[in-house]
Motif scaffolding. Sequence first.
Motif: not given
Length: 129
Positions: A9-11, A14, A59-60, A63, A68, A88, A110
Motif C-alpha cells: 500500500d502506498d500509504e 497502513v 495489495s491495495d 497506488m 495493484g 480497494t 476499505k
Amino acid sequence: MSLLILVVDDEADVELLFRQHFRRDLKAGCFDIGFALSAAEALQLIEEAQGVTLILILSDINMLGLSGLEMLPRAKAARPDVPVIMITAYGYAETRRKAFESGAEALLTKPLDFAILRGEIESRLGWAA
C-alpha cells in the motif's frame, strides 16, 4: 522458517494499522508482516524472499506508479503458490472482475473489516476461525 504476510500500500500509515490489529499474533510469533510502499518494491520483495514462507499478499489496487491490478499477474507469475487478496476503496464490478480474472483470491473493500481479514489469514494458516 517464519511465515510472512506482505502488505502492499502506498500509504505509510497502513503499517501502523496492521501492526495494531495483529499485535498479539506478531508478539506470539504466529507470523510476521512485511510492508511495501509500491508495487515495484513488492515485486522485488517477492522475488527476493529468502528464509521465509510467504503465505499471503494483501495489495491495495489504487497506488501511484504500478497499480495493484498491474502488479497482480506479475506477483502470481513469480509466486503462483501464494494467494493474493486485493484491497480497494471502490468495489466497482469491473474492478472486481479484473481482480479475479488476474488471479486474486478475494477482494476486500476499505475500510477494512479486520475480522474478515483475520478469517482469510486463519484459513490460509489452517487455523480454526
